[in-house]
Design a protein around this motif. Structure first.
Motif, mmCIF file in Angstrom:
data_model
loop_
_atom_site.group_PDB
_atom_site.id
_atom_site.type_symbol
_atom_site.label_atom_id
_atom_site.label_comp_id
_atom_site.label_asym_id
_atom_site.label_seq_id
_atom_site.Cartn_x
_atom_site.Cartn_y
_atom_site.Cartn_z
ATOM 1 N N ALA A 283 0.822 -1.301 -0.025
ATOM 2 C CA ALA A 283 -0.062 -0.034 0.096
ATOM 3 C C ALA A 283 0.910 1.420 0.119
ATOM 4 O O ALA A 283 0.503 2.328 -0.452
ATOM 5 C CB ALA A 283 -0.857 -0.104 1.043
ATOM 6 N N ASP A 284 1.899 0.934 0.723
ATOM 7 C CA ASP A 284 2.762 2.452 1.045
ATOM 8 C C ASP A 284 3.597 2.631 -0.483
ATOM 9 O O ASP A 284 3.794 3.814 -1.003
ATOM 10 C CB ASP A 284 3.955 2.393 1.887
ATOM 11 N N TRP A 285 4.092 1.473 -1.121
ATOM 12 C CA TRP A 285 4.714 1.491 -2.478
ATOM 13 C C TRP A 285 3.601 2.273 -3.457
ATOM 14 O O TRP A 285 3.960 3.118 -4.329
ATOM 15 C CB TRP A 285 4.877 0.177 -3.177
ATOM 16 N N LEU A 286 2.292 1.952 -3.584
ATOM 17 C CA LEU A 286 1.269 2.306 -4.450
ATOM 18 C C LEU A 286 1.313 3.682 -4.189
ATOM 19 O O LEU A 286 0.988 4.560 -5.340
ATOM 20 C CB LEU A 286 0.309 1.317 -4.484
ATOM 21 N N ALA A 287 1.364 3.998 -2.992
ATOM 22 C CA ALA A 287 0.802 5.468 -2.677
ATOM 23 C C ALA A 287 2.186 6.429 -3.411
ATOM 24 O O ALA A 287 1.983 7.478 -3.651
ATOM 25 C CB ALA A 287 0.756 5.770 -1.272
ATOM 26 N N ARG A 288 3.401 5.602 -3.105
ATOM 27 C CA ARG A 288 4.629 6.619 -3.569
ATOM 28 C C ARG A 288 4.918 6.287 -4.887
ATOM 29 O O ARG A 288 5.609 7.390 -5.411
ATOM 30 C CB ARG A 288 5.813 6.147 -2.748
ATOM 31 N N HIS A 289 4.562 5.468 -5.686
ATOM 32 C CA HIS A 289 4.831 5.473 -7.106
ATOM 33 C C HIS A 289 3.605 5.370 -7.627
ATOM 34 O O HIS A 289 3.330 4.349 -8.690
ATOM 35 C CB HIS A 289 5.423 3.877 -7.194
#
Length: 299
Positions: A107-113
């Motif tokens: 979830a953090d990845w998708l928000a950052r990328h």
């Protein structure tokens, strides 16, 4: 001959246990055995040595193992090629991981990328750690996000796969906080009655981490296992409702502890430190997947 028979056979050869292999394939033990016998009937010779104890392959089974691996790999590659011809695979990034990691790290990845979502479809597949490793080995996914710890060592050939450590995390014993901000259950109190313990099932990597840590802890606190659950989300809710103590990923409960909803229930010696690694095959994965990997490695 069905391709799933080959996958059954390879998993059985790896796990050396009909029970464990059947569990990972989500079929009953008798059904799994029938599929292995069907493969032997097709082969025209026994592939598994009879008898109890760890499963052993016959000489014919050992010889067929390499062939089966090649057949499964060829089928997976053919599937990828067909999707690429259709113009879809080039725009799909497949990530296999566990449910807890899908909720937190992914979830953090998708928000950052988020920019990558405009160019590709991210396909997130949640499985157990063992199943995720098998999917990566078979070429069914491009990436696998896995826990890394000595107690749950992942067997992946370094000649075929590379990895990146994307996070350091820890499992921390937490309980619901009282009006004073203290844990309802305190593992540090000497001579107390066993504390209600909200455990992860042993099928979960997190469960194996906690059990290994407690088994080797010289001052293991008194615990009464009252819930055994295969969902971190469910155990999180049980903790919030004051049902007991659970070892939760700090990345999942840090905000709750800061806001006073939860409190740490033990000292630092009870924490279980682990890494989170992203694995990929060393072969080229396609422009979008390679860009995704490049973005992560630069962070």
């Amino acid at each position: 001959m069905q391709s799933k028979w080959l996958e059954d056979f390879l998993l059985l050869a790896q796990e050396r246990s009909f029970t464990r292999a059947a569990e990972l394939r989500h079929v009953t033990h008798p059904a799994f055995g029938r599929r292995i016998r069907a493969l032997e009937a097709w082969a025209g010779t026994p592939l598994i040595e009879p008898g109890s104890g760890p499963v052993r392959l016959t000489p014919a089974g050992e010889a067929f193992r390499d062939t089966a691996e090649q057949m499964v790999r060829t089928l997976a590659q053919s599937h990828d090629e067909l999707q690429a011809v259709a113009g879809r695979q080039a725009h799909v990034i497949t990530v296999a991981t566990g449910r807890t990691l899908a909720r937190t790290i992914v979830a953090d990845w998708l928000a950052r990328h988020s920019g990558v979502l405009q160019q590709a479809e991210i396909r997130v597949i949640t499985r157990t750690l063992d199943e995720t490793v098998v999917m990566l080995q078979r070429g069914e996914v491009g990436f696998a996000l896995l826990y890394h710890h000595a107690a749950i060592a992942v067997r992946l050939d370094g000649r075929q796969f590379s990895h990146l450590t994307v996070m350091h995390d820890k499992l921390v014993p937490v309980a619901r906080a009282d009006a004073d901000g203290k844990a309802l259950f305190d593992l540090a109190q000497a001579g107390q009655a066993p504390v209600p313990y909200l455990a992860f099932s042993h099928s979960m990597a997190l469960g194996r981490l906690v059990e290994d840590h407690l088994a080797n802890h010289p001052l293991k606190p008194p615990l009464r296992r009252c819930i055994d659950c295969d969902s971190a989300d469910a155990n999180y809710e049980y903790v919030l409702k004051g049902l007991g103590v659970a070892w939760m990923p700090w990345s999942m409960v840090q905000r709750d502890c800061q806001d006073g909803r939860l409190a740490v229930a033990g000292d630092a010696s009870l924490n279980v430190h682990f890494d989170v690694r992203l694995y990929r095959p060393k072969r080229h994965l396609g422009a979008v997947a390679e860009q995704f990997w490049g973005d992560i490695t630069q962070v």
